[in-house]
Motif scaffolding. Structure first.
Motif, PDB file in Angstrom:
ATOM      1  N   MET A  22       0.846  -1.208   0.000  1.00  0.00           N
ATOM      2  CA  MET A  22       0.000   0.000   0.000  1.00  0.00           C
ATOM      3  C   MET A  22       0.879   1.255   0.000  1.00  0.00           C
ATOM      4  O   MET A  22       0.613   2.209  -0.722  1.00  0.00           O
ATOM      5  CB  MET A  22      -0.908   0.018   1.228  1.00  0.00           C
ATOM      6  N   LEU A  23       1.925   1.231   0.827  1.00  0.00           N
ATOM      7  CA  LEU A  23       2.825   2.397   0.887  1.00  0.00           C
ATOM      8  C   LEU A  23       3.596   2.570  -0.417  1.00  0.00           C
ATOM      9  O   LEU A  23       3.780   3.691  -0.897  1.00  0.00           O
ATOM     10  CB  LEU A  23       3.801   2.244   2.061  1.00  0.00           C
ATOM     11  N   ASP A  25       2.643   1.627  -3.419  1.00  0.00           N
ATOM     12  CA  ASP A  25       1.700   2.116  -4.445  1.00  0.00           C
ATOM     13  C   ASP A  25       1.457   3.611  -4.266  1.00  0.00           C
ATOM     14  O   ASP A  25       1.488   4.382  -5.226  1.00  0.00           O
ATOM     15  CB  ASP A  25       0.358   1.369  -4.344  1.00  0.00           C
ATOM     16  N   LYS A  26       1.232   3.993  -3.017  1.00  0.00           N
ATOM     17  CA  LYS A  26       0.962   5.395  -2.699  1.00  0.00           C
ATOM     18  C   LYS A  26       2.153   6.274  -3.106  1.00  0.00           C
ATOM     19  O   LYS A  26       1.982   7.338  -3.696  1.00  0.00           O
ATOM     20  CB  LYS A  26       0.731   5.471  -1.182  1.00  0.00           C
ATOM     21  N   LYS A  27       3.343   5.780  -2.794  1.00  0.00           N
ATOM     22  CA  LYS A  27       4.569   6.533  -3.107  1.00  0.00           C
ATOM     23  C   LYS A  27       4.749   6.667  -4.618  1.00  0.00           C
ATOM     24  O   LYS A  27       5.069   7.744  -5.127  1.00  0.00           O
ATOM     25  CB  LYS A  27       5.766   5.809  -2.480  1.00  0.00           C
TER      26      LYS A  27
ATOM     27  N   TYR B  28      -8.473   8.916  -4.759  1.00  0.00           N
ATOM     28  CA  TYR B  28      -8.634   7.691  -5.546  1.00  0.00           C
ATOM     29  C   TYR B  28      -8.689   6.455  -4.630  1.00  0.00           C
ATOM     30  O   TYR B  28      -8.261   6.509  -3.477  1.00  0.00           O
ATOM     31  CB  TYR B  28      -7.506   7.563  -6.590  1.00  0.00           C
ATOM     32  N   TYR B  32      -8.004  -3.631  -3.251  1.00  0.00           N
ATOM     33  CA  TYR B  32      -7.149  -4.492  -2.417  1.00  0.00           C
ATOM     34  C   TYR B  32      -7.964  -5.680  -1.897  1.00  0.00           C
ATOM     35  O   TYR B  32      -7.828  -6.080  -0.746  1.00  0.00           O
ATOM     36  CB  TYR B  32      -6.571  -3.689  -1.241  1.00  0.00           C
ATOM     37  N   ASN B  50      -6.978   6.904  -0.874  1.00  0.00           N
ATOM     38  CA  ASN B  50      -5.831   7.813  -0.880  1.00  0.00           C
ATOM     39  C   ASN B  50      -6.245   9.206  -1.301  1.00  0.00           C
ATOM     40  O   ASN B  50      -7.143   9.373  -2.132  1.00  0.00           O
ATOM     41  CB  ASN B  50      -4.758   7.318  -1.860  1.00  0.00           C
ATOM     42  N   VAL B  89      -3.835   4.243   4.755  1.00  0.00           N
ATOM     43  CA  VAL B  89      -2.487   4.081   5.314  1.00  0.00           C
ATOM     44  C   VAL B  89      -1.799   5.439   5.318  1.00  0.00           C
ATOM     45  O   VAL B  89      -1.781   6.134   4.294  1.00  0.00           O
ATOM     46  CB  VAL B  89      -1.664   3.076   4.477  1.00  0.00           C
ATOM     47  N   LEU B  93       6.709   8.819   4.077  1.00  0.00           N
ATOM     48  CA  LEU B  93       7.694   9.455   3.195  1.00  0.00           C
ATOM     49  C   LEU B  93       8.543  10.497   3.929  1.00  0.00           C
ATOM     50  O   LEU B  93       9.732  10.607   3.692  1.00  0.00           O
ATOM     51  CB  LEU B  93       6.975  10.174   2.030  1.00  0.00           C
TER      52      LEU B  93
END
Lengths: 57, 160
Positions: A22-23, A25-27, B28, B32, B50, B89, B93
């Motif tokens: 998930m991280l 993909d998000k990144k 979006y 999953y 997200n 989530v 970053l």
């Protein structure tokens, strides 16, 4: 292109693989947008799902 | 009373909106469904939610409640299908994942109309906490199993 890790292909637990994916993909999507890319450019790489209004609009 | 920003449907994959500060956001969902594949009765309709900045520079000094209101407008659409499940989530970053979690928690507390349940989880993976939340409609008849399966994924995330 960043390679995606298949769930269950590592020694990690399933939960760890899912949350890491998930991280990732998000990144990847964030970096694409930050470079001026569009979401639709990624439609073959990620499974986007768009909810519709109850009327189906 | 504040209103949500106008949701723009510029493509078939996301919603976009532009704030008063000229920040363009994309919202979006990613499929999953395999998340709960060990639990066939609840395996379908699981999506990662997200929100991301498309253009502009968000400022921490500006509190824009309409962003949270707009997100919950999208949830209203998303959860019009009662069986849908969303997982959020907080990204790691820039080490601001805890601040993002707090903001999301605040929005939920303020803008949830009472129809949604939120379950929070922390998956500790290789020593790094990944803050995440599950959203499920209160009328989803499988919600107890969904919450159980979600908690199990979090609790066992650190196992090899």
């Amino acid at each position: 292109m960043q390679k995606s890790t298949a769930i269950g292909a590592t020694d990690n637990s399933k939960g760890a693989d899912i949350f890491k994916k998930m991280l990732e993909d998000k990144k990847a999507i964030h970096e694409h947008l930050a470079k001026g890319g569009k979401i639709e450019d990624l439609k073959d790489r990620f499974k986007f799902v768009k909810p519709l209004y109850p009327s189906g609009k | 009373m504040l209103s949500p920003y106008i949701l723009q449907e510029n493509n078939a994959y996301s919603y976009e909106f532009v704030t008063d500060q000229e920040i363009r956001y994309a919202i979006y969902f990613l499929d999953y469904s395999y998340m709960f594949s060990d639990y066939p009765s609840i395996a379908e309709n699981v999506f990662a939610f997200n929100i991301d900045v498309v253009s502009g520079e968000p400022s921490d000094s500006v509190t824009d409640e309409r962003i949270g209101i707009t997100i919950f407008e999208v949830f209203k659409i998303f959860f019009s299908k009662i069986d849908n499940v969303a997982v959020y989530v907080c990204d790691t970053l820039d080490e601001r994942h805890l601040a993002r979690k707090r903001k999301f928690d605040l929005w939920f507390w303020k803008f949830n109309d009472g129809s949604l349940l939120k379950e929070d989880g922390i998956a500790v993976i290789e020593g790094t906490p990944i803050y995440n939340s599950l959203l499920v409609h209160k009328s989803n008849k499988h919600w107890p199993e969904i919450v159980l399966a979600y908690n199990e994924l979090n609790e066992r995330a650190g196992e090899k």
